[in-house]
Scaffold this active site. Structure first.
Site, PDB file in Angstrom:
ATOM      1  N   PHE A 117     -34.399  33.221  67.024  1.00 21.86           N
ATOM      2  CA  PHE A 117     -35.045  32.009  66.539  1.00 21.86           C
ATOM      3  C   PHE A 117     -34.457  30.824  67.296  1.00 21.86           C
ATOM      4  CE2 PHE A 117     -37.790  30.742  62.882  1.00 21.86           C
ATOM      5  CZ  PHE A 117     -38.531  31.904  62.817  1.00 21.86           C
ATOM      6  N   GLN A 231     -38.830  16.859  60.514  1.00 23.67           N
ATOM      7  CA  GLN A 231     -38.935  17.797  61.630  1.00 23.67           C
ATOM      8  C   GLN A 231     -40.367  18.034  62.085  1.00 23.67           C
ATOM      9  OE1 GLN A 231     -37.940  22.271  61.220  1.00 23.67           O
ATOM     10  NE2 GLN A 231     -36.443  21.458  62.652  1.00 23.67           N
ATOM     11  N   HIS A 233     -42.529  20.621  64.227  1.00 22.78           N
ATOM     12  CA  HIS A 233     -42.494  21.966  64.785  1.00 22.78           C
ATOM     13  C   HIS A 233     -43.337  21.925  66.051  1.00 22.78           C
ATOM     14  CE1 HIS A 233     -43.029  26.249  65.234  1.00 22.78           C
ATOM     15  NE2 HIS A 233     -42.229  26.482  64.218  1.00 22.78           N
ATOM     16  N   LEU A 243     -49.386  26.556  61.092  1.00 21.17           N
ATOM     17  CA  LEU A 243     -48.224  26.909  61.899  1.00 21.17           C
ATOM     18  C   LEU A 243     -48.412  28.211  62.666  1.00 21.17           C
ATOM     19  CD1 LEU A 243     -45.120  26.235  62.332  1.00 21.17           C
ATOM     20  CD2 LEU A 243     -44.743  28.067  60.694  1.00 21.17           C
ATOM     21  N   GLU A 246     -42.286  30.278  64.973  1.00 18.90           N
ATOM     22  CA  GLU A 246     -41.328  30.347  66.057  1.00 18.90           C
ATOM     23  C   GLU A 246     -41.024  31.811  66.413  1.00 18.90           C
ATOM     24  OE1 GLU A 246     -38.524  27.153  65.973  1.00 18.90           O
ATOM     25  OE2 GLU A 246     -36.932  28.646  65.921  1.00 18.90           O
ATOM     26  N   ARG A 286     -36.133  22.823  67.706  1.00 20.51           N
ATOM     27  CA  ARG A 286     -37.472  22.253  67.509  1.00 20.51           C
ATOM     28  C   ARG A 286     -37.576  20.796  67.910  1.00 20.51           C
ATOM     29  NH1 ARG A 286     -38.770  25.246  61.785  1.00 20.51           N
ATOM     30  NH2 ARG A 286     -38.953  27.261  62.778  1.00 20.51           N
ATOM     31  N   HIS A 354     -43.345  19.346  59.923  1.00 25.47           N
ATOM     32  CA  HIS A 354     -43.116  20.659  59.335  1.00 25.47           C
ATOM     33  C   HIS A 354     -42.123  20.656  58.187  1.00 25.47           C
ATOM     34  CE1 HIS A 354     -43.017  24.968  59.295  1.00 25.47           C
ATOM     35  NE2 HIS A 354     -41.775  25.063  59.707  1.00 25.47           N
ATOM     36  N   ARG A 389     -33.102  20.782  61.254  1.00 26.32           N
ATOM     37  CA  ARG A 389     -32.907  22.111  60.675  1.00 26.32           C
ATOM     38  C   ARG A 389     -33.195  23.187  61.710  1.00 26.32           C
ATOM     39  NH1 ARG A 389     -36.914  26.020  58.081  1.00 26.32           N
ATOM     40  NH2 ARG A 389     -38.435  24.845  59.253  1.00 26.32           N
TER      41      ARG A 389
HETATM   42  C1  LIG Z   1     -46.073  27.126  57.244  1.00 24.27           C
HETATM   43  C2  LIG Z   1     -44.588  27.167  56.997  1.00 24.27           C
HETATM   44  C3  LIG Z   1     -43.825  28.180  57.534  1.00 24.27           C
HETATM   45  C4  LIG Z   1     -42.450  28.212  57.315  1.00 24.27           C
HETATM   46  N1  LIG Z   1     -41.727  29.238  57.871  1.00 24.27           N
HETATM   47  C5  LIG Z   1     -40.391  29.318  57.614  1.00 24.27           C
HETATM   48  C6  LIG Z   1     -39.615  30.415  58.112  1.00 24.27           C
HETATM   49  O1  LIG Z   1     -40.116  31.344  58.744  1.00 24.27           O
HETATM   50  N2  LIG Z   1     -38.298  30.420  57.837  1.00 24.27           N
HETATM   51  C7  LIG Z   1     -37.685  29.427  57.120  1.00 24.27           C
HETATM   52  O2  LIG Z   1     -36.480  29.511  56.886  1.00 24.27           O
HETATM   53  N3  LIG Z   1     -38.406  28.412  56.616  1.00 24.27           N
HETATM   54  C8  LIG Z   1     -39.736  28.320  56.841  1.00 24.27           C
HETATM   55  N4  LIG Z   1     -40.454  27.270  56.339  1.00 24.27           N
HETATM   56  C9  LIG Z   1     -39.792  26.327  55.415  1.00 24.27           C
HETATM   57  C10 LIG Z   1     -39.590  26.989  54.063  1.00 24.27           C
HETATM   58  O3  LIG Z   1     -40.650  27.872  53.811  1.00 24.27           O
HETATM   59  C11 LIG Z   1     -39.534  25.961  52.934  1.00 24.27           C
HETATM   60  O4  LIG Z   1     -38.569  24.969  53.234  1.00 24.27           O
HETATM   61  C12 LIG Z   1     -39.155  26.624  51.615  1.00 24.27           C
HETATM   62  O5  LIG Z   1     -39.962  27.753  51.379  1.00 24.27           O
HETATM   63  C13 LIG Z   1     -39.263  25.633  50.481  1.00 24.27           C
HETATM   64  O6  LIG Z   1     -39.081  26.305  49.258  1.00 24.27           O
HETATM   65  P1  LIG Z   1     -38.919  25.498  47.893  1.00 24.27           P
HETATM   66  O7  LIG Z   1     -38.693  26.506  46.841  1.00 24.27           O
HETATM   67  O8  LIG Z   1     -37.921  24.431  48.105  1.00 24.27           O
HETATM   68  O9  LIG Z   1     -40.324  24.770  47.695  1.00 24.27           O
HETATM   69  P2  LIG Z   1     -41.826  25.333  47.579  1.00 24.27           P
HETATM   70  O10 LIG Z   1     -41.942  26.754  47.924  1.00 24.27           O
HETATM   71  O11 LIG Z   1     -42.648  24.350  48.341  1.00 24.27           O
HETATM   72  O12 LIG Z   1     -42.149  25.207  46.034  1.00 24.27           O
HETATM   73  C14 LIG Z   1     -42.285  23.970  45.399  1.00 24.27           C
HETATM   74  C15 LIG Z   1     -42.657  24.192  43.948  1.00 24.27           C
HETATM   75  O13 LIG Z   1     -42.627  22.940  43.274  1.00 24.27           O
HETATM   76  C16 LIG Z   1     -43.739  22.827  42.430  1.00 24.27           C
HETATM   77  N5  LIG Z   1     -44.041  21.395  42.226  1.00 24.27           N
HETATM   78  C17 LIG Z   1     -44.091  20.406  43.152  1.00 24.27           C
HETATM   79  N6  LIG Z   1     -44.404  19.233  42.562  1.00 24.27           N
HETATM   80  C18 LIG Z   1     -44.547  19.493  41.238  1.00 24.27           C
HETATM   81  C19 LIG Z   1     -44.883  18.699  40.106  1.00 24.27           C
HETATM   82  N7  LIG Z   1     -45.149  17.404  40.195  1.00 24.27           N
HETATM   83  N8  LIG Z   1     -44.940  19.316  38.902  1.00 24.27           N
HETATM   84  C20 LIG Z   1     -44.698  20.644  38.777  1.00 24.27           C
HETATM   85  N9  LIG Z   1     -44.390  21.430  39.819  1.00 24.27           N
HETATM   86  C21 LIG Z   1     -44.303  20.866  41.021  1.00 24.27           C
HETATM   87  C22 LIG Z   1     -44.838  23.589  43.143  1.00 24.27           C
HETATM   88  O14 LIG Z   1     -45.820  23.995  42.225  1.00 24.27           O
HETATM   89  C23 LIG Z   1     -44.043  24.768  43.726  1.00 24.27           C
HETATM   90  O15 LIG Z   1     -43.952  25.797  42.770  1.00 24.27           O
HETATM   91  C24 LIG Z   1     -41.831  27.215  56.549  1.00 24.27           C
HETATM   92  C25 LIG Z   1     -42.595  26.202  56.002  1.00 24.27           C
HETATM   93  C26 LIG Z   1     -43.951  26.157  56.240  1.00 24.27           C
HETATM   94  C27 LIG Z   1     -44.742  24.995  55.706  1.00 24.27           C
END
Ligand SMILES: Cc1cc2nc3c(=O)[nH]c(=O)nc-3n(C[C@H](O)[C@H](O)[C@H](O)COP(=O)(O)OP(=O)(O)OC[C@H]3O[C@@H](n4cnc5c(N)ncnc54)[C@H](O)[C@@H]3O)c2cc1C
Length: 583
Positions: A117, A231, A233, A243, A246, A286, A354, A389
């Site tokens: 990566f 960031q 991407h 996306l 990577e 990135r 991203h 990151r």
């Molecule tokens: C397309 C994409 C690909 C990625 N690929 C990678 C990868 O390969 N490797 C890597 O390490 N990282 C990757 N990332 C980054 C990583 O996926 C995220 O940083 C991480 O999954 C975030 O997880 P989280 O639990 O913090 O938030 P999320 O998974 O975004 O969850 C947020 C939660 O908050 C809830 N929420 C938000 N606002 C409210 C509200 N007002 N009321 C109630 N609930 C609310 C939502 O319903 C959801 O359940 C990627 C990101 C993207 C966008």
């Protein structure tokens, strides 16, 4: 109005929220966990992650190497005590997921496979084809269902934190289907609401990533830390911003310009080295790759497309078998969204917003300055990502710090007495009155789309890959004006049943707050570091700026900014070197 009594309320059921919920439930089955999410858990953005999760698995990789890659990748803005904890706990966190059923890719001997990566000098990214996030989230979701103490509140929209005397007591929320107000009372609250990529117009982030939780904490008095670091991407699909992982470059994909030339060799992806080594090229970090695109574009060497300039990501040489085995979703996405089969033709790509490195200021234990309030995942800034990151660190971050947040919140809940319910009445009334004001406001000329488009244009022009004083100053004024106009926003739908317009209006409020914090912090940081590049201050300035920025909410006034020292344990700031190809 409904009142739910719990011990720990978790806002967000993505990777961080689910991991935290499991940690609370495992540590004490008697603690009642309320897991609140505005979407069904499996629709959280974690599901979209493709490439994988970083954790040291075998030699020649070491914990030190993971630490050094992360700290230098973050341009020395990471807190090194947090990074140490992170790299040490990463392998355990990934193995734990394996025991819960996550189907990591394996080699013929049955060992877990890892891939390269960007910015990682060894192969350490565990993956499940290119659907890693889907499998991680599914594993956590099904595991969470074993615990009767976790009560889910799906499609419930969190509005505000209830805070008094420096302590949290719960949240206010709306049931999205019925519009019914719900109050959750608990002595511990964990915010796990993900990032805020939607503050920008062109992003890989799902429509739900509007920074709601960041804004909730910010308005309640917790500063947003390092929020200027956004960031890009380097490889998003033009038009949609979807996306292309990577992982595609990790497997050997090449980036070429309109002449079919691997232009990254012309850019300084790290300073000259005493001993020439192969350049990192496509596996550089990135920030540097996105900046190289910007320069290439100015030299007129990018390719024109219907959706702006692009370059080509070529994976044809990997062959159909490898592509189908390791990058099936890349093939699927390219075919569906740009009509290109990458087995036979290169994929058009361009940089896309991203990830938000900054977020809710927490200490190494995921605790904020408000007693009982914790934050974990992309909404938080703990901080292991610093100024940039490294890809695949954040899926691991949500596991390691999601678990921490859960354990800390559980301990706090066990030790605390809940506040008298009546004490919260004024704060509860104020929160729901603000919603009613949006619902009932007479028709005005301000619309959600109008204000959001103006915010998007501002953010892209002033706070994109490169930034400069005049544009940022102007953006600070304009975003303040947008916030002012937001107070007169009206909506057409006045019903209570699945009022999606209302929720979009509330999300816009969060985006305006977070966007304002971003431009103010970017203006104050007069240096270039990681993802924050100033044309007028092109060098990193450790003398003046080796500190975290903290943006404090100012209500109707502009936000104020203070600083916080960076924790340095063993790696003194140095130049970032990306001479060695990932092995
Ligand atoms: C397309 C994409 C690909 C990625 N690929 C990678 C990868 O390969 N490797 C890597 O390490 N990282 C990757 N990332 C980054 C990583 O996926 C995220 O940083 C991480 O999954 C975030 O997880 P989280 O639990 O913090 O938030 P999320 O998974 O975004 O969850 C947020 C939660 O908050 C809830 N929420 C938000 N606002 C409210 C509200 N007002 N009321 C109630 N609930 C609310 C939502 O319903 C959801 O359940 C990627 C990101 C993207 C966008």
């Amino acid at each position: 109005m409904r009142t739910v009594h719990a011990d720990v309320v978790i806002v967000g059921a993505g990777g961080a929220g689910l991991r935290a919920a499991i940690a609370v439930a495992q540590s004490d089955p008697k603690l009642r966990v309320a897991l609140v999410s505005k979407v069904y858990p499996m629709r959280s953005h974690t599901v979209a992650a493709e490439g994988g999760a970083a954790g040291v698995i075998k030699s020649p990789d070491t914990l030190d190497a993971h630490f050094n890659d992360t700290v230098s990748g973050g341009d020395w803005l990471c807190d090194q005590d947090a990074v140490e904890r992170f790299v040490e706990q990463a392998p355990k966190a990934l193995r734990q997921l394996e025991h819960w059923g996550c189907p990591w890719n394996r080699d013929d001997a049955g060992a877990v496979q890892v891939r390269s990566f960007g910015g990682m000098k060894h192969q350490r990214t565990w993956f499940a084809a290119d659907k890693s996030g889907f499998h991680i989230l599914h594993t956590l979701f099904q595991t969470s269902q074993q615990f009767p103490s976790i009560q889910r509140f799906d499609e419930v929209f969190a509005l505000d934190l209830l805070c008094a005397d420096g302590a949290v007591g719960g949240i206010t929320a709306l049931h999205m289907q019925s519009g019914e107000p719900i109050v959750f009372l608990a002595s511990s609250v964990i915010i796990a609401t993900g990032g805020a990529g939607r503050v920008f117009p062109f992003t890989t982030n799902g429509a739900i990533k509007t920074g709601d939780g960041m804004a909730m904490a910010y308005r309640a008095g917790v500063p947003l830390k390092d929020i200027e670091f956004v960031q890009y991407h380097p490889t998003g699909l033009p038009g949609t911003g979807i996306l292309i992982t990577e992982g595609a470059r990790g497997e050997g994909g090449l980036l070429v310009n309109k002449d079919g030339y691997r232009y990254l060799q012309d850019y300084n992806l790290g300073p000259p080295e005493p001993h020439p080594r192969p350049k990192a090229m496509e596996l550089g970090p990135r920030d540097r790759l996105s900046q190289s695109f910007w320069h290439e574009q100015r030299k007129g060497r990018t390719i024109k497309s219907e959706f702006g300039d692009v370059v080509h990501l070529d994976i044809r040489h990997l062959g159909e078998k490898v592509i189908d085995e390791r990058l099936p979703m890349v093939r699927e996405l390219a075919r569906a969204y740009v009509g290109v089969d990458p087995v036979y033709a290169p994929i058009p790509v361009r940089p896309v917003v991203h990830y938000t490195m900054g977020g809710i200021d927490t200490n190494i234990d995921a605790a904020t300055r408000i007693n009982g309030l914790y934050a974990a995942g992309e909404c938080a800034c703990v901080s292991i990502n610093g100024a940039n990151r490294l890809g695949s660190n954040s899926l691991t971050e949500i596991l390691v710090f999601g678990e921490h947040a859960g354990l800390q919140a559980a301990q706090h809940a066990r030790a605390s007495k809940q506040h008298d319910e009546a004490a919260w009445e004024p704060a509860i009334a104020e929160s729901f009155a603000a919603v009613r004001a949006v619902l009932e406001r007479p028709k005005s000329s301000e619309t959600i789309v109008g204000l959001r488009t103006e915010l998007h244009d501002l953010m892209e022009s002033a706070a994109g890959i490169y930034r400069e004083e005049a544009l940022l100053r102007d953006a600070c004024k304009k975003v303040a004006a947008l916030r002012q106009r937001y107070r007169t926003l009206s909506i057409d739908d006045h019903s209570m049943v699945f009022n999606t317009q209302l929720f979009q209006a509330l999300e816009l409020g969060a985006m305006l707050d977070v966007g304002e914090a971003m431009v103010h912090a970017a203006l104050a940081r007069r240096e270039s570091r990681g993802a924050h590049q100033r044309l007028d201050f092109p060098e990193r300035d450790d003398q003046q700026f080796l500190h975290h920025s903290l943006v404090h909410y100012g209500g109707e006034q502009p936000p104020s900014i203070s600083t916080k020292p960076v924790t340095i344990t063993r790696s003194q700031p140095a130049a970032r070197v990306y001479g060695g190809a990932a092995t």
